[in-house]
Structures are given as structure tokens and as C-alpha cells.
Enzyme design. Structure first.
Site, mmCIF file in Angstrom:
data_model
loop_
_atom_site.group_PDB
_atom_site.id
_atom_site.type_symbol
_atom_site.label_atom_id
_atom_site.label_comp_id
_atom_site.label_asym_id
_atom_site.label_seq_id
_atom_site.Cartn_x
_atom_site.Cartn_y
_atom_site.Cartn_z
ATOM 1 N N THR A 169 0.828 -1.202 0.000
ATOM 2 C CA THR A 169 0.000 0.000 0.000
ATOM 3 C C THR A 169 0.872 1.265 0.000
ATOM 4 O O THR A 169 0.491 2.283 -0.566
ATOM 5 C CB THR A 169 -0.969 0.031 1.206
ATOM 6 O OG1 THR A 169 -0.214 -0.159 2.401
ATOM 7 C CG2 THR A 169 -2.022 -1.044 1.083
ATOM 8 N N GLU B 57 2.026 12.807 0.918
ATOM 9 C CA GLU B 57 2.377 14.073 0.254
ATOM 10 C C GLU B 57 3.689 13.973 -0.522
ATOM 11 O O GLU B 57 3.778 14.432 -1.663
ATOM 12 C CB GLU B 57 2.469 15.230 1.267
ATOM 13 C CG GLU B 57 1.466 15.193 2.415
ATOM 14 C CD GLU B 57 0.016 15.292 2.004
ATOM 15 O OE1 GLU B 57 -0.274 15.929 0.979
ATOM 16 O OE2 GLU B 57 -0.834 14.709 2.705
#
Lengths: 751, 327
Positions: free
Chosen positions: A647, A718
Site C-alpha cells: 500500500t 504528500e
């Protein structure tokens, strides 16, 4: 779940399949618009067709008479939202100012502002009736062009109040020292408005279960923030507002604010006494749920001939609306990434007659890094140095912003891993020197960073009689695989198989957690899950101590305790066993439960904490058509401990594709004559498609940061995108010799 | 969208009758464009005539033509053996269009009748003479990045969005139509219109007329062909500029050529003068550059589409180079 392929232990780091993967791919996962409530009706918003002014008249008669219509609500007949009248600040927006007060008055503040909602028994009937609402306006002159309004940029209110605010002007060394530098450059950069455009359209079902009791099934990244906002709007206790967001189909930040359509649905539900569903159209996603703001930047930079940075000045002006002051940390990377002794930053915002922007993946930093990392590349060329070598030469081992040591920083490791994998040695410094058939080949790199933030969160851990562990916290999962990561943290902490563990989220009745944003969920909620599991283990140990085998448990170290099929045992002593049934009996309960709150410690005062990424790309550019094809991406990240390699890789991949869009294809355009977006569907606003995504590889340093939390995580979401756009722009320069400073880099800019 | 009547005739005549009877009726086949336009209120037909039950989806030989039924799906045509063998340029153009999902719904007739993707046409809050005659052209002084450089008028500067049509106009296709007054054949080059003073009319179809098929004549353009589509992402985007290039080369001399552009005009833009300039010349980059220069005569750009004045000739050169396999 059965589909979890052969024997996954759930250990931290394992590329475990997503716990909700099957639900998602089979369509069983329920998103906000998919709840079926008795009596549900449909709301369609009518948007203003002017940009600024007042509504002179609004004729709803024809719409009201249309088949199936229950109500047409405008400012003239809207139920009053108590908070709108009472407060300047009804909903405490995530940024300064006054959020739009839906149907409150006749003012129009941006184009496509919701001015009415039509409620009907079917979506098509509501949509048709919405087309029958006729509005006349008194129009005022509007401003929607940032570059024409740069001189109106102002210091945000937070910075005015507090000179230490990160938004305030910053100075290290001499002001604008680059002007006196040996080798210097000065350049302007522009990024256009970019839209989050998640696959799932923004949607809400609002249901007043009683006059003072509201339930919403709402696409949001913050169930508790949303609960607080609507409780304040309606003057009811927070406990009376229930927010459900079990699944969120991508958001990228646009679920971090409560938007007009949500309030419109709640108003419509109040007015009609029925549950009301509102799903935005794709075109409304451009005007009603925020965006990455159009931003102008200027960089001045100087270096010594041997490649030591001497000064950076970085200024930016980003757009905001006329009613809210949206801000983001565009200039932070410039303050802390390089050794430069002189740094000046000036952050401004300019109010335009547009809707309010909101954080979009890599908020601020992705924008700032485009300018900074482009300028770094340009400066490396100016001193005739390999841009990788230039960055190494200006690497800093302490935070030059505040003098603190880094909590951890493995940026140089990222440089090395990435350079090897992309084949950086094949790059030629001379632009246009490498070809592949007709195509020019270029290599580029960019660095990204984002603060390793951690907040406070509470987790409930409940071991049930059947041996299932249920964890609950009011966070959300907008796609990174939050539930999966939490299950792995619990499985590792408790020595339990992952299929025995469920993590529940997206419900405001669960214990407190912050919004999912700022790459902080694993740092925050992950740490809280770990703490809850440790507390549970202690409690079980206490209970086990009182069982027939109690002595062994009493003396055991907590980490020695293993929770296995139906009983507690000790890793060191296979004979020591305590059945749950006995433990629960001791506890006089059907289950054993702990609720713990976790908070960051004071390491935050002693260290600077950041995640880092380095993106290496290879592009091909066609010399005749100006088409750019990204052929290869290698992103390496120092994000602390990696909880799930799969993931985590997914997140990096999504960020990389987002970065391709930012660099090459995305930009929402307003026709300033009308103040209206003209590229507002997925045909005109180009998010990358599969064919734009090349082979991508991701590598993690995977070394724990002991100061952020006990897990050692720093955050990934981010940094996956920050620095990608300049890496591509720099590769385009290496291929063509053309330095494009205005995104996106479309073919017209290269021919 | 508005409420509308829906009929699904099984006979061609019934379909034509249904269309002829009602000026506000629209044909629906794949619906990949019309449904979008209806949802946005750009088109509001009172009646939809669903022609999917008509037997118009065959791909077959007719003398020295390949005849493609109006209801043949774009995806099917692009994979058809006959088409790949005789008219590979058409297959390339089809595959450059839309996405696999859309090509599996969109029909040949519907592809030709696509409406422009001009932003001002699509937004009912903005002026557009094509959508609402007399309301003005929003693009003329607006965001005209995607717009025409040939054949526009001061009423409309929109471009036709089809890729398939660019190949068909290059290949000298003929459109077969059937209407209340009987059947007729329209050369493809005359099928679409320039905007002039009536931009609301995209084609020369008469009221009640139904496209039944397209004929493509055999020609020696089976080897040196290329459809180049330049766009802002690698797939699923409308062309900034596209080029259909077909060459018949013998002993490195161009014996015959076909050339057309998309994304530059209100209709697929055949470049006959440029074709003539290629004939008899060697297949070299220099020859192609000269042809591109001829092709661009008369081009004029607006504020945001200046780049097309360079991208279009460059793309012609590249398409011809690829067609001729010139490195």
C-alpha cells in the site's frame, strides 16, 4: 477474509492485501451516495451564471410545478441556519475567513455559486426542474485573474497576528542576498489551478432523524470536524450530529473542508422533512469543492562558482476567494532543504471572485517545490555541475530554518538508490544529447519533503469472546489503505493473525481522531492503535495472572504475550495458556476493552521532523510535435518505518501519476470575461490516463524515526507528489534545452 | 434533462418517418455524445429515435468499395479484417479516438455526427452561435486554444472532433443516406459544412435523412499510411492537431498521396493542393516540408491557438515521415 492470499502474518512491513480490497472491487463497499434510506429524495443545485453581484429576482414557479418536485429552496425561503446569523465564524473553517453561507442572502461571490436547490422524487426530475429556475442579477465587475492582481497580494491574517507564523515573512542572513551573488538567476514560475478530481464525486445524504438530531452520510476526510461544523451551524450538541464516511473514493484534500452542497442538502432535508441526497456533477466539482490555487512564484538564487548556494529568495502569491483566506506552506521547503546561509521568503495571497481553494495533495509544498527544484536544476547548469552532485554539495545535516537536528534524514540514501535504478550515469549534462529514434531523451530529478506531523487520537480496542479484536477510531480512509495498516500494527503488537482483527473508521461516534490529511494518519492513529494494543495486552496480562497458569503470566514481560486462537499464551513458554473464556469470566464481561488516547511527546521541540522523497524520471520529447512521454519513474522515499510495502507503493504510484498530471496535463482555465471555468469535465481537464503512466519503481529507506512515534513512521502521501513536477520539467530541459516555468508543459510550449 | 418521447423502429422507413414528422426529433445510436449533451441541457430533443434495431451494421464488399454500415461500432470496424487489409488508415484513426469503452458503443454514423467540443458550445451559460444562433461566439475572443485555423467565420471558430472522419475524407469516402425523398450519395468532403453564417448546421444532411452506410473505394493506400494524433495526454483526448497521411510510393517516388487534418477546421480538412505537391517527388523530409508549407496556406490563428500554425505543419511532416518510413 478468505481472499488474503497464502498465510499473511500481518507483520509490519509485509505487503499484505487490503483488508477491504474485496469489498471495493466487488462493489460491496458502500460510499456516501449509496445508502438507501426510506423516503429518500434527490437534490440538484442551481449555480449562479454570474461571478459577482446580487440576485435581482429568482423565479422558481415553473420549477415548483414540474413533476415530482417537493421544494425549490433559495435565500428567499430557506430555513434559517442559526449559526449563520449568530457568528462571524459559524463553522470554524480550516482557514481564516467566513465560509459561504448557503442560501443566506442574495449575494453572488463566485460563478456557479449554489443559489438554489431543487428537491424531487427522482434525480432526473430534480435535474430537469433545476433547469427551469430563472434568475436575474445585478452584476458587479469581477476579478478572476491572479496574474492581473499580483499587486493586491497581502499577508494572511495569521501572519499579521503572529510574526512567528510559518506564513510570515522569513529571513535568514541578508535580505535578497542573491542579487550580489557570483552566479545568480532570477525567474518566475506559474502553476495553474488544479482540480482534485477524485473518481468519486462529492456526495451527501442528509437526514434529520429528529428536529435536533442530524445524521449525514458524507464524503469527507474529517468525520469529527464535520460533526463540529454542522453542530455549530445548527446550534445543536455535537453528540446529536452523526457523520458516516465509511468509504471515500479518493479525495486528495477536497474532503478537508465542509462545502456548500453539504449545507444545502441539510437545509433541504430540514425543509422537506425527508432524507435528501446531493451528488455533485463533474462540472460542479470544479467550483464547489476547492482546488489547488493558481500560484505565481519568483525565485532569486545565487551560488559560488564551485556550486555552493549562497542565497535564495522565494516569493509566492496564491489565489484565494473573497470570503476566506486560504493558505498553504508553499515556501517551507526553501527554508529547510539546502544549506544556503541567506534565505528570504515572502508569502502572499490575493482575493479573487472565485470559490475557496483547499489543500490538494502535497499542498503548498508541491507548488513551492516546482519553483525551488526547477531553480536548483537551473543553478546546477549555471555552475556546470550535475544537478545530483549540486544537491549533495548543498545538503544540510541540521535544519537551517531553526538549527535543530533532524529526527532522521536519509535523503542521501534516497539519492543513491534512485540514481542507480534510473541509470543516472547515462544522463548527459548537455541538453538534447541523447536520442531514441525520433525522440529526444532527458533525465531529471526533484526532491520533495513534508513535515512528519502527528496529532492526538483515541482508539478503542475490544477483544471479543469469539477471539475477534475490533478497533475503532474516527479517522477516515480516502484510499491509502488505512484499515490495512492499522490491522498490521495491531497484529504485530499483539501477535495476532490479521484476519482476526477489524479496524473500524469513518464514524463520528467512534473515539476521537483528526482528519485524514497531511500524511499524518499512520503517525497519529497508527501510534494510537499501537498504544491501545499495548494497553489491551497489559489488561489481558493482569487478567491472565489470576488464572490457574497465572504465575507464568504475572512474571512475563508484556511483549512475551501472544494472543492466539482462543487463548492467551507466552512466546517463551508454550505451556502457559489462558483461555479467553476464563479471562472474560474474570472480567465479568463478554469482552475486554480498553480506550486509550495517544499524543505526541516533546521530541517535537527538540527535533525537526520531515519525510523526504527523491524522484528520478526519464522522458522522451518529440522534437516536431512537442509531445512529452514519461518513460520511467524511480521514486525513493525516506518515510520512516514502512507499515505495508504494497500500500505504501500504491501511494507512491498515485502521487507519481498525480505529479505527471501536474507537470504535463492538468490546468483548469477560467474565461476571465465571464469568470467561468471553460475546461470543466474530464475531456477538457486532462488527468493522466493509463497510457501516460510509465513503468514506475518505488524504493523505501525503511529506517524508523524514533522521535515521531514508537512505530518509527513519518508519512508518505504528500512526498509521493512533491518534487515530481520539477523532476519532469528538469528532464524536459535535459531533453530539449527548454526551461518551462509555467505548468502544464503542453506540446505548444515545446515546439 | 428534459422529458422526451422514445421510439425504437425496426424498419428503416419507420425511422425516417419518425424523424421527418418531428423537427425536434434526434436519432440515437451509441449515445456517447448525445446523452452528455442532453444532461447538460445543450440539446433537448422532444423525441429520440433509437435506430439500433435497424440492420445497418454490416461491413462488406460492394464492387470496388468497402461498405461500412452506419451502425457498425467503431471498435468493431477498427478490428475488422477487411478494413485492416484495405484501409488501415481508417483503423488507425478509429483507434486514436476516445477510449475502448466509447469505441464499443459509438457507431460510424454517430461518429460523423459528433458535435464540436468547443467549451462555449457545451456551457449553456455562455454565448455560442452554434447552440443558440445569434448569441455570439464565445471562443472568438475567448479561450480558443483548441479552435480552427482554417475555414472559420466570425460566427464560429469551432472544430470538428472526429478522428474517423479525417481518415474517411482522405480516403475519398462517400456517405450513403436515405430520406423522405429517397436515397442519395454525398461525397465525404461535402458531408460536413463550414460554419459561415449558419454554424448551427454541422452537415448537409436534410431533415429526416438517415445515414445508412459509408463507401470507401479501393486504392493503393495499404502500406504507407499513418494517422498521427497530437494531444495533451497519451490517450482519451481530443486532437490539438491530427493528420491522416496515405502515400503510394514506387521506387522511392510518390505516385499518389492523400492528406487531411483534424482539429483545424469546422470539418475534416482535406489538403488536396498539398497532395498534388507530393506527387512525382521523392519520399524525403524535404518533400514533406514543402507539402506542409502548401498545406498551411491561408491558415490564420487566434490568441490561444497560434501554436497550431507550427504544430500543424510539423505534424504533417511527421505523419508523412512515419507513413513513408523515412527516419
Amino acid at each position: 477474509m478468505k481472499e488474503q492470499s497464502p498465510k499473511q502474518s500481518g507483520a509490519i512491513g509485509e505487503p499484505m492485501n487490503r483488508v477491504d480490497g474485496r469489498l471495493k472491487v466487488t462493489g460491496a463497499a458502500k460510499y456516501s451516495a449509496e445508502y438507501e434510506l426510506p423516503g429518500l429524495v434527490h437534490g440538484v443545485l442551481v449555480g449562479s451564471t454570474i461571478t459577482k453581484g446580487t440576485i435581482k429576482s429568482i423565479d422558481t414557479r415553473q420549477a415548483e410545478r414540474a413533476p415530482g418536485v417537493l421544494a425549490v429552496i433559495t435565500y428567499l425561503n430557506s430555513p434559517k441556519v442559526p449559526g449563520f446569523a449568530e457568528r462571524d465564524h459559524p463553522a470554524e473553517p480550516p482557514t481564516a475567513g467566513q465560509p459561504l453561507r448557503v442560501f443566506h442572502d442574495n449575494k453572488v461571490l463566485f460563478n456557479d455559486q449554489p443559489i438554489a436547490i431543487v428537491v424531487a422524487d427522482t434525480l432526473e426530475r430534480a435535474r430537469y426542474a433545476a433547469s427551469l429556475v430563472k434568475t436575474q442579477y445585478d452584476q458587479d465587475k469581477h476579478q478572476t485573474n491572479l496574474e492581473a492582481n499580483l499587486d493586491k497580494g497581502f499577508l494572511p491574517v495569521q501572519a499579521k497576528k503572529n510574526p512567528k507564523s510559518p506564513l510570515a515573512d522569513y529571513q535568514r542572513g541578508e535580505v535578497d542576498a542573491y542579487k550580489n551573488g557570483a552566479t545568480k538567476l532570477e525567474a518566475e514560475y506559474v502553476i495553474p489551478t488544479e482540480m482534485h478530481n477524485p473518481m468519486e464525486l462529492q456526495a451527501i445524504i442528509a437526514h434529520w432523524e429528529a428536529p435536533d438530531k442530524l445524521t449525514v452520510y458524507d464524503k469527507t476526510q474529517a468525520v469529527m470536524g464535520t460533526q463540529r461544523a454542522f453542530a455549530k451551524d445548527w446550534g445543536i450538541p455535537e453528540a446529536n450530529v452523526k457523520v458516516i464516511a465509511t468509504f471515500v473514493g479518493g479525495a486528495f484534500g477536497n474532503g478537508l473542508h465542509n462545502w456548500p452542497h453539504e449545507t444545502a442538502a441539510i437545509i433541504a432535508a430540514k425543509k422537506t422533512g425527508r432524507p435528501v441526497k446531493v451528488v455533485l456533477t463533474r462540472e460542479q466539482m470544479f467550483t464547489m469543492v476547492g482546488y489547488r490555487p493558481y500560484t505565481w512564484q519568483k525565485i532569486g538564487m545565487s551560488a559560488t562558482p564551485d556550486g555552493k548556494l549562497t542565497a535564495i529568495t522565494h516569493e509566492s502569491v496564491g489565489q484565494t476567494s473573497s470570503y476566506e483566506q486560504f493558505t498553504e506552506s508553499t515556501l517551507q521547503q526553501t527554508r529547510m532543504m539546502y544549506t544556503s546561509p541567506n534565505v528570504t521568503t515572502r508569502y502572499r495571497i490575493a482575493s479573487l471572485d472565485v470559490s475557496t481553494p483547499i489543500w490538494m495533495r502535497g499542498p503548498g509544498e508541491a507548488t513551492g517545490a516546482f519553483a525551488l527544484e526547477s531553480a536548483i536544476d537551473e543553478m546546477a547548469y549555471a555552475v556546470n555541475m550535475d544537478p545530483l552532485e549540486f544537491r549533495v554539495r548543498n545538503h544540510t545535516d541540521t535544519d537551517p530554518d531553526n538549527g535543530k537536528p533532524w529526527s532522521t534524514k536519509y535523503l542521501k540514501e534516497c539519492f543513491q538508490m534512485g540514481a542507480e535504478r534510473i541509470g543516472w550515469k547515462n544522463r548527459k549534462q548537455q541538453p538534447g544529447a541523447v536520442r531514441a529514434g525520433d525522440w529526444l531523451v532527458g533525465y531529471g530529478m526533484g526532491v520533495g519533503t513534508f513535515g512528519a506531523h502527528r496529532g492526538a487520537a483515541t482508539v478503542r480496542a475490544r477483544l471479543q469472546k469469539n477471539g475477534q479484536l475490533v478497533l475503532q477510531s474516527a479517522t477516515t480512509d480516502i484510499g491509502p489503505g488505512t484499515g490495512t495498516a492499522m490491522v498490521q500494527i495491531a497484529a504485530t503488537t499483539l501477535g495476532m493473525p490479521p484476519e482476526k482483527i477489524t479496524f473500524q473508521l469513518g464514524n463520528s461516534t467512534f473515539p476521537q481522531a483528526p482528519s485524514q490529511g497531511g500524511s499524518s494518519t499512520v503517525n497519529t492513529v497508527g501510534a494510537a492503535v499501537q498504544d491501545a494494543c499495548i494497553a489491551l495486552r497489559k489488561k489481558l496480562q493482569q487478567l491472565a495472572s489470576a488464572t490457574p497458569n497465572g504465575a507464568a503470566f504475572n512474571a512475563a514481560k508484556p511483549e512475551d504475550i501472544v494472543i492466539s486462537e482462543g487463548h492467551l499464551s507466552l512466546a517463551s513458554d508454550k505451556l502457559a495458556k489462558a483461555a479467553y473464556a476464563d479471562l472474560l469470566k474474570q472480567n465479568n464481561e463478554a469482552e475486554v476493552e480498553v480506550v486509550t488516547e495517544s499524543k505526541p511527546g516533546n521530541d517535537r521541540d527538540k527535533y525537526s521532523m520531515y519525510s523526504y522523497s527523491v524522484h528520478f524520471v526519464q522522458v522522451h520529447v518529440h522534437p516536431l510535435t512537442g509531445e512529452v512521454r514519461v518513460k520511467k519513474i524511480i521514486s525513493c522515499a525516506d518515510a520512516g518505518t514502512i507499515i505495508n510495502q504494497k500500500t505504501a507503493g500504491n501511494q507512491m504510484m498515485g502521487g507519481a501519476v498525480g505529479g505527471i498530471g501536474m507537470a504535463l496535463t492538468e490546468g483548469a482555465v477560467i474565461d476571465d470575461r465571464f469568470g467561468r471555468y471553460v475546461t470543466k469535465d474530464l475531456a477538457d481537464y486532462h488527468v493522466p490516463v493509463h497510457a501516460d503512466a510509465p513503468n514506475m519503481e518505488f524504493a523505501f529507506v525503511n529506517k524508523p524515526d524514533p522521535h515521531v512515534n514508537a512505530l518509527g513512521t513519518k508519512g508518505i502521501g504528500e512526498i509521493a507528489i512533491i518534487g515530481m513536477a520539477p523532476a519532469i520539467a528538469n528532464a524536459v530541459f535535459n531533453a530539449t534545452g527548454k526551461r518551462i516555468r509555467e505548468l502544464p508543459i503542453t506540446p505548444d510550449k515545446l515546439i | 434533462m428534459n422529458q422526451f418521447q422514445y421510439v425504437r423502429p425496426t424498419k428503416q422507413k419507420a425511422a425516417i418517418d419518425a424523424l421527418a414528422k418531428d423537427a425536434n426529433a434526434q436519432i440515437i445510436a451509441g449515445g456517447t455524445n448525445l446523452i452528455d449533451l442532453m444532461k447538460r441541457g445543450v440539446m433537448a430533443p422532444q423525441k429520440l429515435v433509437d435506430i439500433n434495431k435497424l440492420p445497418l451494421n454490416k461491413i462488406e464488399r460492394d464492387g470496388s468499395n468497402t461498405r461500412i454500415g452506419a451502425l457498425a461500432l467503431n471498435g468493431v470496424v477498427a478490428e475488422d479484417k477487411l478494413v485492416l487489409e484495405k484501409h488501415p488508415l481508417l483503423a488507425q484513426a478509429l483507434n486514436a479516438g476516445a477510449s475502448a469503452q466509447l469505441r464499443n458503443m459509438a457507431t460510424v454514423g454517430g461518429n460523423m455526427l459528433q458535435r464540436t467540443r468547443c467549451h462555449y458550445f457545451y456551457d449553456t451559460a455562455l454565448p455560442c452561435n452554434k447552440r443558440e444562433p445569434g448569441s455570439g461566439c464565445g471562443a472568438l475572443e475567448g479561450f480558443n486554444r483548441m479552435h480552427a485555423i482554417f475555414g472559420f467565420s466570425d460566427k464560429c471558430i469551432a472544430v470538428h472532433p472526429s478522428d474517423m472522419s479525417v481518415a474517411l475524407v482522405a480516403l475519398d469516402a462517400t456517405v450513403l443516406v436515405s430520406g423522405p425523398k429517397g436515397d442519395r450519395r454525398i461525397p465525404f468532403i461535402d458531408f460536413h459544412r463550414l460554419p459561415g453564417d449558419t454554424p448551427q448546421k454541422d452537415t448537409n444532411l436534410e431533415p429526416g435523412e438517415l445515414i445508412t452506410a459509408v463507401d470507401i473505394p479501393d486504392a493503393p493506400f495499404t502500406k504507407n499510411v499513418h494517422y498521427l494524433k497530437v494531444r495533451e495526454r497519451a490517450s482519451y483526448a481530443f486532437a490539438l492537431v491530427s493528420v491522416a497521411a496515405a502515400l503510394n510510393i514506387e521506387n522511392n517516388t510518390i505516385k499518389d498521396a492523400r492528406l487531411a487534418m483534424g482539429g483545424v477546421a469546422h470539418k475534416p480538412w482535406r489538403l488536396t493542393e498539398a497532395e498534388k505537391s507530393l506527387v512525382g517527388k521523392p519520399a524525403t523530409e524535404e518533400t514533406f516540408r514543402q507539402a506542409a508549407e502548401v498545406a498551411m496556406r491561408g491558415a490564420k490563428a487566434f490568441k490561444y491557438n497560434q501554436y497550431k500554425l507550427k504544430l500543424a505543419p510539423n505534424s504533417i511532416v511527421q505523419a508523412l515521415k512515419t507513413a513513408a518510413a523515412v527516419a
